[in-house]
Design a protein around this motif. Structure first.
Motif, PDB file in Angstrom:
ATOM      1  N   ARG A   1       0.811  -1.214   0.000  1.00  0.00           N
ATOM      2  CA  ARG A   1       0.000   0.000   0.000  1.00  0.00           C
ATOM      3  C   ARG A   1       0.849   1.271   0.000  1.00  0.00           C
ATOM      4  N   LEU A   2       1.897   1.243   0.807  1.00  0.00           N
ATOM      5  CA  LEU A   2       2.714   2.448   0.927  1.00  0.00           C
ATOM      6  C   LEU A   2       3.906   2.434  -0.035  1.00  0.00           C
ATOM      7  N   GLY A   3       4.058   1.331  -0.751  1.00  0.00           N
ATOM      8  CA  GLY A   3       5.180   1.237  -1.671  1.00  0.00           C
ATOM      9  C   GLY A   3       6.520   1.217  -0.948  1.00  0.00           C
ATOM     10  N   LEU A   4       6.562   0.551   0.188  1.00  0.00           N
ATOM     11  CA  LEU A   4       7.795   0.480   0.964  1.00  0.00           C
ATOM     12  C   LEU A   4       8.223  -0.984   1.081  1.00  0.00           C
ATOM     13  N   ALA A   5       9.492  -1.181   1.415  1.00  0.00           N
ATOM     14  CA  ALA A   5       9.944  -2.537   1.688  1.00  0.00           C
ATOM     15  C   ALA A   5       9.357  -2.971   3.026  1.00  0.00           C
ATOM     16  N   GLU A   6       9.144  -4.271   3.180  1.00  0.00           N
ATOM     17  CA  GLU A   6       8.588  -4.766   4.432  1.00  0.00           C
ATOM     18  C   GLU A   6       9.467  -4.395   5.620  1.00  0.00           C
ATOM     19  N   ALA A   7      10.771  -4.471   5.395  1.00  0.00           N
ATOM     20  CA  ALA A   7      11.696  -4.153   6.494  1.00  0.00           C
ATOM     21  C   ALA A   7      11.522  -2.704   6.936  1.00  0.00           C
ATOM     22  N   THR A   8      11.225  -1.841   5.966  1.00  0.00           N
ATOM     23  CA  THR A   8      11.025  -0.432   6.291  1.00  0.00           C
ATOM     24  C   THR A   8       9.744  -0.245   7.088  1.00  0.00           C
ATOM     25  N   VAL A   9       8.706  -0.955   6.677  1.00  0.00           N
ATOM     26  CA  VAL A   9       7.442  -0.899   7.402  1.00  0.00           C
ATOM     27  C   VAL A   9       7.679  -1.335   8.850  1.00  0.00           C
ATOM     28  N   GLU A  10       8.446  -2.400   8.990  1.00  0.00           N
ATOM     29  CA  GLU A  10       8.743  -2.945  10.312  1.00  0.00           C
ATOM     30  C   GLU A  10       9.470  -1.900  11.175  1.00  0.00           C
ATOM     31  N   LYS A  11      10.420  -1.207  10.539  1.00  0.00           N
ATOM     32  CA  LYS A  11      11.175  -0.189  11.275  1.00  0.00           C
ATOM     33  C   LYS A  11      10.285   0.966  11.706  1.00  0.00           C
ATOM     34  N   HIS A  12       9.418   1.399  10.799  1.00  0.00           N
ATOM     35  CA  HIS A  12       8.509   2.499  11.133  1.00  0.00           C
ATOM     36  C   HIS A  12       7.594   2.107  12.277  1.00  0.00           C
ATOM     37  N   LEU A  13       7.142   0.871  12.225  1.00  0.00           N
ATOM     38  CA  LEU A  13       6.231   0.410  13.262  1.00  0.00           C
ATOM     39  C   LEU A  13       6.943   0.403  14.611  1.00  0.00           C
ATOM     40  N   TYR A  14       8.169  -0.073  14.593  1.00  0.00           N
ATOM     41  CA  TYR A  14       8.933  -0.096  15.837  1.00  0.00           C
ATOM     42  C   TYR A  14       9.100   1.321  16.380  1.00  0.00           C
TER      43      TYR A  14
END
Lengths: 345, 190
Positions: free
Chosen positions: B143-156
């Motif tokens: 949805r956001l056009g980001l890598a999963e790892a990036t999503v994970e980092k943002h969430l953290y």
């Protein structure tokens, strides 16, 4: 200095533990989440105290964040995500728009609209729809997104639907034990045929045989709603069951029996793959074993059906049980293929 | 997994995190130190509680904090008198938590919403989609056009920041707070 705290594998830092904790919490809630994940998660969590601290802390925060949803699903996504686009968009700079702000706003608006629309569309996709089943002799634990857990006994099947308003489990066949996480805003409803069992935070088991069900409660309270047609015209009020209650609902009605928690727990040892019998008629014990094994036992002689047996057995291991009968009760045992026949000597 | 211990820790210990953090921040100036220290205190509490649950959790928590601070101070061999003396004020500090907890659910929600609004944009989006919309990480990434790892980092980052802001009295954002030790005084007066 007390450095006994570093039990942690490979000198993991606090921050690494924290990062992992957040990922586990989120994944556990939104899936995909398999049994292997659960095992891996438990192993991770028990790996160090630092991980446990991080997990507990963020789990609390995670739970609190959930309350934002209460502000209203209409108000939030648009409003809170609207300033999503307030950062300068550098790609715009290269476009020769001569400072005209209109196209830019139009772009922002359309992108925003798309995001809102996408969020709206996706909302329906979060209502996960999942079926789980076990074969004869199988036993499995299914963690649910809300923290509840369903333990499925042999030859059973459930369908789990969790959304923001309710947690619904359809017991299609067999038996299951439910450990319900407290969540007053989302009732936990188990349906077995026409009967419904409603709980908020509690532990209980439901066993289904056709349209007959048996509910045993070990903690908290549940409400058993018999068939809606039972009381003509009006909603059946149901029977409130508290710990120690064992209810049998059949076509003729609901019968509730009080038992000690210890007795009920004994009937629930199947959760660890164990069958416990105490002064149990042979007929019943045999029927139990037959639920867990393709290899079936038959009692040929009605005279021996009422003999009482006791003991603790692996549900999928027939031999010790049969040997006990053969030696201890001096009964005759004849085996042929998947059939084991018991008769008097 | 010890569910009972988890529930106990979340219900009996974590509500005092704001007070504990403030208390520690008066002793240590760097936010990172405070977080490490708090972590070690929690570990000690968990270790003891897994054997026997203390009867008065918050007293136990602050006694543990105090003991650990004394240990560390001795170890550091920079025993400043005010540091040790300051340790005695635990009771006062503990008491002002009750008022915090009395904040109505609505106020808490407003505070939460306010803090949420102040998160960096990506963090906010990711947290919203993961927690409120319940989307799996992969879906958010697409949805956001980001890598999963990036999503994970943002969430953290989102959860971490909110945790500290909600309970830690925003150590990271208002560094001014623990620069003057006299901060304790007004709290006495309450």
């Amino acid at each position: 200095m007390s450095t006994k705290v570093t039990l942690s594998p490979s000198m993991e830092s606090r921050e690494q533990a924290e990062q992992a904790a957040v990922s586990w919490i989120a994944r556990r809630e939104t899936g995909p989440w398999s049994e292997q994940d659960e095992v891996a998660f438990e192993r991770w969590l028990s790996g160090s105290m630092s991980r446990q601290v991080a997990y507990y802390r963020f789990k609390r925060t995670w739970g609190e964040v959930g309350r934002l949803g209460a502000l209203g699903s209409d108000a939030l996504p648009e409003q809170r995500l609207s300033d999503t686009f307030d950062e300068p968009d550098t790609s715009q700079a290269s476009l020769p728009v001569h400072g005209s702000r209109v196209p830019r706003y139009a772009l922002v608006a359309s992108v925003l609209l798309a995001v809102v629309f996408a969020l709206f569309l996706f909302r329906n996709e979060i209502f996960g729809l999942n079926s789980y089943s076990t074969e004869v002799g199988g036993l499995t634990a299914v963690p649910m997104a809300d923290g509840s857990r369903v333990i499925l006994n042999t030859n059973s099947r459930v369908r789990i639907v969790v959304d923001k308003h309710a947690r619904r489990i359809d017991l299609q066949r067999g038996e299951a034990f439910f450990e319900v996480a407290k969540d007053p805003s989302r009732p936990f409803v188990v349906t077995a045929g026409e009967k419904q069992i409603v709980a908020v935070g509690t532990q209980f088991s439901v066993r289904r045989e056709g349209e007959n069900i048996r509910v045993a409660v070990t903690e908290g309270a549940v409400r058993l709603m018999a068939s809606p047609q039972a009381v003509a015209g009006e909603q059946a009020p149901g029977v409130l069951l508290s710990p120690g209650a064992v209810a049998r609902a059949e076509r003729t009605g609901v019968r509730v029996q009080e038992q000690s928690i210890a007795e009920i727990e004994q009937q629930l040892t199947w959760r660890t793959g164990i069958l416990t019998f105490r002064n149990t008629p042979l007929m019943e014990a045999v029927a139990e074993f037959n639920r867990y094994n393709e290899r079936q036992i038959f009692i040929e002689d009605p005279g021996i059906a009422a003999i009482e047996v006791g003991g603790v057995f692996r549900s999928t291991d027939l031999d010790p049980f049969v040997r006990l009968i053969e030696d201890g009760l001096s009964l005759k045992v004849s085996r042929s293929g998947d059939r084991t026949v018991l008769s008097a000597r | 997994m010890d569910k009972a211990l988890e529930a106990w820790f979340i219900q009996e210990i974590l509500p005092y995190e704001a007070a504990l953090t403030r208390y520690l921040a008066q002793k240590r100036s760097r936010a990172h130190d405070v977080e490490d220290l708090r972590n070690d205190i929690y570990i000690r509490v968990l270790e003891s509680a897994s054997a026997v649950r203390p009867t008065v959790p918050r007293a136990f928590l602050f006694a543990t904090a105090r003991n650990l601070l004394i240990d560390r101070t001795r170890h550091d061999r920079v025993v400043k008198i005010d540091q040790l003396e300051g340790l005695a004020v635990t009771n006062v500090l503990v008491d002002d938590i009750s008022t915090e907890q009395q904040a109505s659910g609505r106020q808490q929600l407003q505070r939460l919403a306010h803090l949420f609004d102040r998160l960096p944009r990506r963090c906010r989006e990711v947290l919203w989609m993961r927690k409120i919309e319940g989307l799996p990480q992969k879906a958010v990434a697409v949805r956001l056009g980001l890598a999963e790892a990036t999503v994970e980092k943002h969430l953290y980052r989102a959860v971490k920041t909110l945790s500290e802001a909600l309970n830690g009295n925003a150590i990271r954002t208002d560094r001014v707070n623990h620069e003057h030790e006299s901060d304790i005084e007004p709290q006495h007066g309450k």
